[in-house]
Write a protein that holds these residues in place. Structure first.
Motif, PDB file in Angstrom:
ATOM      1  N   UNK A 113       0.803  -1.170  -0.026  1.00  0.00           N
ATOM      2  CA  UNK A 113       0.063  -0.057  -0.059  1.00  0.00           C
ATOM      3  C   UNK A 113       0.860   1.231  -0.035  1.00  0.00           C
ATOM      4  N   UNK A 114       0.562   2.093  -0.972  1.00  0.00           N
ATOM      5  CA  UNK A 114       1.123   3.280  -0.938  1.00  0.00           C
ATOM      6  C   UNK A 114       0.354   4.425  -0.587  1.00  0.00           C
ATOM      7  N   UNK A 115      -0.795   4.408   0.027  1.00  0.00           N
ATOM      8  CA  UNK A 115      -1.449   5.468   0.636  1.00  0.00           C
ATOM      9  C   UNK A 115      -0.766   6.525   1.069  1.00  0.00           C
ATOM     10  N   UNK A 116      -0.988   7.875   1.060  1.00  0.00           N
ATOM     11  CA  UNK A 116      -0.253   8.852   1.697  1.00  0.00           C
ATOM     12  C   UNK A 116       1.019   8.964   1.159  1.00  0.00           C
ATOM     13  N   UNK A 117       1.523   8.348   0.147  1.00  0.00           N
ATOM     14  CA  UNK A 117       2.725   8.308  -0.533  1.00  0.00           C
ATOM     15  C   UNK A 117       2.487   8.989  -1.746  1.00  0.00           C
ATOM     16  N   UNK A 118       1.970   8.271  -2.528  1.00  0.00           N
ATOM     17  CA  UNK A 118       1.512   8.763  -4.056  1.00  0.00           C
ATOM     18  C   UNK A 118      -0.152   8.860  -4.322  1.00  0.00           C
ATOM     19  N   UNK A 119      -0.661   8.741  -3.170  1.00  0.00           N
ATOM     20  CA  UNK A 119      -2.249   8.506  -3.420  1.00  0.00           C
ATOM     21  C   UNK A 119      -3.067   9.147  -1.965  1.00  0.00           C
ATOM     22  N   UNK A 159      -9.148  16.071   4.270  1.00  0.00           N
ATOM     23  CA  UNK A 159      -7.898  15.467   3.497  1.00  0.00           C
ATOM     24  C   UNK A 159      -7.432  14.081   4.348  1.00  0.00           C
ATOM     25  N   UNK A 160      -7.600  12.828   3.765  1.00  0.00           N
ATOM     26  CA  UNK A 160      -7.299  11.707   4.546  1.00  0.00           C
ATOM     27  C   UNK A 160      -6.197  10.976   3.619  1.00  0.00           C
ATOM     28  N   UNK A 161      -5.158  10.629   4.114  1.00  0.00           N
ATOM     29  CA  UNK A 161      -3.928   9.754   3.146  1.00  0.00           C
ATOM     30  C   UNK A 161      -4.783   8.327   2.717  1.00  0.00           C
ATOM     31  N   UNK A 162      -5.751   7.870   3.318  1.00  0.00           N
ATOM     32  CA  UNK A 162      -6.285   6.640   2.913  1.00  0.00           C
ATOM     33  C   UNK A 162      -7.949   6.840   3.103  1.00  0.00           C
ATOM     34  N   UNK A 163      -8.715   6.410   2.106  1.00  0.00           N
ATOM     35  CA  UNK A 163     -10.360   6.426   2.074  1.00  0.00           C
ATOM     36  C   UNK A 163     -10.681   5.525   3.270  1.00  0.00           C
ATOM     37  N   UNK A 164     -10.078   4.407   3.597  1.00  0.00           N
ATOM     38  CA  UNK A 164     -10.655   3.358   4.522  1.00  0.00           C
ATOM     39  C   UNK A 164     -10.428   3.847   6.006  1.00  0.00           C
ATOM     40  N   UNK A 165      -9.099   4.303   6.149  1.00  0.00           N
ATOM     41  CA  UNK A 165      -8.683   4.606   7.552  1.00  0.00           C
ATOM     42  C   UNK A 165      -9.143   5.794   7.923  1.00  0.00           C
ATOM     43  N   UNK A 166      -9.811   6.069   9.188  1.00  0.00           N
ATOM     44  CA  UNK A 166     -10.240   7.418   9.575  1.00  0.00           C
ATOM     45  C   UNK A 166      -9.070   8.223  10.480  1.00  0.00           C
ATOM     46  N   UNK A 186      -2.462  22.137   0.094  1.00  0.00           N
ATOM     47  CA  UNK A 186      -2.270  20.691  -0.304  1.00  0.00           C
ATOM     48  C   UNK A 186      -0.715  20.367   0.160  1.00  0.00           C
ATOM     49  N   UNK A 187       0.204  21.135   0.018  1.00  0.00           N
ATOM     50  CA  UNK A 187       1.655  20.723   0.034  1.00  0.00           C
ATOM     51  C   UNK A 187       1.915  20.530   1.932  1.00  0.00           C
ATOM     52  N   UNK A 188       1.367  21.567   2.526  1.00  0.00           N
ATOM     53  CA  UNK A 188       1.644  21.365   3.876  1.00  0.00           C
ATOM     54  C   UNK A 188       0.745  20.313   4.403  1.00  0.00           C
ATOM     55  N   UNK A 189      -0.280  19.946   3.920  1.00  0.00           N
ATOM     56  CA  UNK A 189      -1.220  18.876   4.453  1.00  0.00           C
ATOM     57  C   UNK A 189      -0.326  17.485   4.146  1.00  0.00           C
ATOM     58  N   UNK A 190       0.260  17.109   3.026  1.00  0.00           N
ATOM     59  CA  UNK A 190       0.948  16.055   2.621  1.00  0.00           C
ATOM     60  C   UNK A 190       2.094  16.058   3.485  1.00  0.00           C
ATOM     61  N   UNK A 191       2.891  17.260   3.957  1.00  0.00           N
ATOM     62  CA  UNK A 191       3.918  16.993   4.725  1.00  0.00           C
ATOM     63  C   UNK A 191       3.764  17.274   5.966  1.00  0.00           C
TER      64      UNK A 191
END
Length: 379
Positions: free
Chosen positions: A278-284, A293-300, A311-316
């Motif tokens: 799984x690469x959720x939060x890395x490239x998805x 904003x969620x790194x993964x749609x499944x995990x809360x 967006x840049x600040x959220x991802x980092x």
């Protein structure tokens, strides 16, 4: 892509992924899911999205397009537009046309936009799609439809709790198929969620798909507090031992010969545990209609909101970094049967896909690779 180079590319990516995970750092986003609305006219047995308040705020088309123009998304290759029912939005055409325009300036690597729909709004869907097909095709963006399709006939209506839903869905698919004659870049398919309600309907689903040239995504239900808000559905949706055996036999048919997901599901049915990368939060990542904003749609695991934070600040952010360090360690990961996430993960995580290359050999790996449409991720 020369297939003799793939092992070296995947080995290098595997090393990179392990370094990124250890440090909690993201890669460049290559895929994104946008839940553009939680409104839905269906009352599906496997999903409680429709129970969200109708007054919940939604990002406007301009908000989505502003976010998509971020330099962070310059490597984006696939965009998933989902809901709820996306065609309940009056500005869905504006959004899709805007995405097509961004292809020339900001989203130069974008290959496809996938839309998930229940197909109940036949007239609006066909009108809206007809309005965007030529501009998207001209921009080099493939429009992909995944129609929610759980059975043929009235059994579908019972699962979706929507009277006349099957007839509307069938009319929508036939209308889209007619548009495909004029715009061959249009890709049509169906997405089936397997539960105890339709375990005996899967052959009919596949026969319909074969008759109309549709791809199929057939996967077991997922229980999650996040995307589908359906944790109370365990007893209602669960497959009995006999039904699980039926599903195992179904996945063992030649139809799924080259399907990596099939192999993982068979192991899951045997062991009760998923073992895929799984690469959720890395490239998805996944963004809710409210901008959350969620790194993964499944995990809360909420990181923040794109309305308040770039967006840049959220991802980092620290929250996102913490998620990345613990990917595959969450309880939800052990039983995640989400059928799409491994497509983004295999070429990014590297080592798992490399093992497939070694196991299958060059020729069979090439068939798997093309079947899954992963060339765009190794260019």
């Amino acid at each position: 892509m020369a297939f003799d180079r793939i092992p070296f590319i995947l080995a290098a990516r595997g090393i990179r992924f392990q370094c990124l995970k250890a440090m909690g750092l993201p890669g460049k986003p290559e895929a994104l899911s946008m839940e553009v609305t939680r409104r839905c006219m269906g009352r599906c047995v496997m999903c409680n999205i429709w129970q969200m308040p109708a007054t919940a705020p939604e990002l406007e088309a301009a908000d989505w397009l502003r976010m998509l123009a971020s330099p962070l998304l310059s490597e984006l290759k696939e965009l998933d537009v989902t809901g709820g029912e996306p065609f309940l939005r009056n500005d869905i055409v504006e959004l899709l046309l805007g995405i097509g325009r961004l292809k020339a300036t900001r989203l130069k690597r974008l290959c496809s936009v996938a839309i998930t729909t229940n197909g109940f709004l036949t007239d609006k869907i066909l009108k809206d799609v007809a309005a965007v097909l030529a501009p998207l095709e001209g921009a080099g963006v493939t429009l992909v439809f995944a129609c929610g399709f759980d059975a043929v006939g009235t059994a579908h209506d019972r699962i979706r709790n929507f009277e006349g839903g099957w007839e509307k869905l069938d009319a929508t698919i036939m209308g889209l198929a007619a548009l495909r004659q004029k715009f061959p870049s249009l890709v049509l398919g169906i997405k089936t969620t397997v539960t105890s309600y339709n375990i005996d309907e899967l052959d009919n689903v596949c026969n319909y798909a074969d008759a109309h040239g549709l791809f199929t995504i057939i996967s077991p239900y997922i229980l999650t507090a996040n995307r589908y808000a359906n944790l109370e559905g365990m007893d209602r949706l669960a497959l009995s031992a006999n039904e699980a055996a039926k599903l195992r036999r179904f996945y063992n048919t030649p139809r799924f010969r080259w399907n990596y997901y099939r192999d993982e599901l068979l192991r899951f049915l045997d062991t009760g545990r998923m073992n895929k990368p799984c690469s959720a939060g890395f490239n998805y990542f996944f963004i809710r209609s409210t901008g959350e904003f969620f790194p993964c749609p499944i995990i809360d695991h909420l990181v923040g909101n794109v309305k308040d934070t770039p967006l840049e600040e959220l991802l980092r952010s620290g929250e996102a970094a913490s998620f990345r360090r613990h990917i595959l360690e969450f309880p939800e990961c052990k039983c995640c049967t989400e059928p799409g996430l491994e497509r983004y993960a295999l070429p990014f995580e590297g080592f798992h896909y490399l093992r497939q290359y070694v196991r299958l050999g060059r020729k069979e790996f090439g068939a798997l690779h093309r079947h899954m449409g992963l060339d765009k991720y190794l260019r």
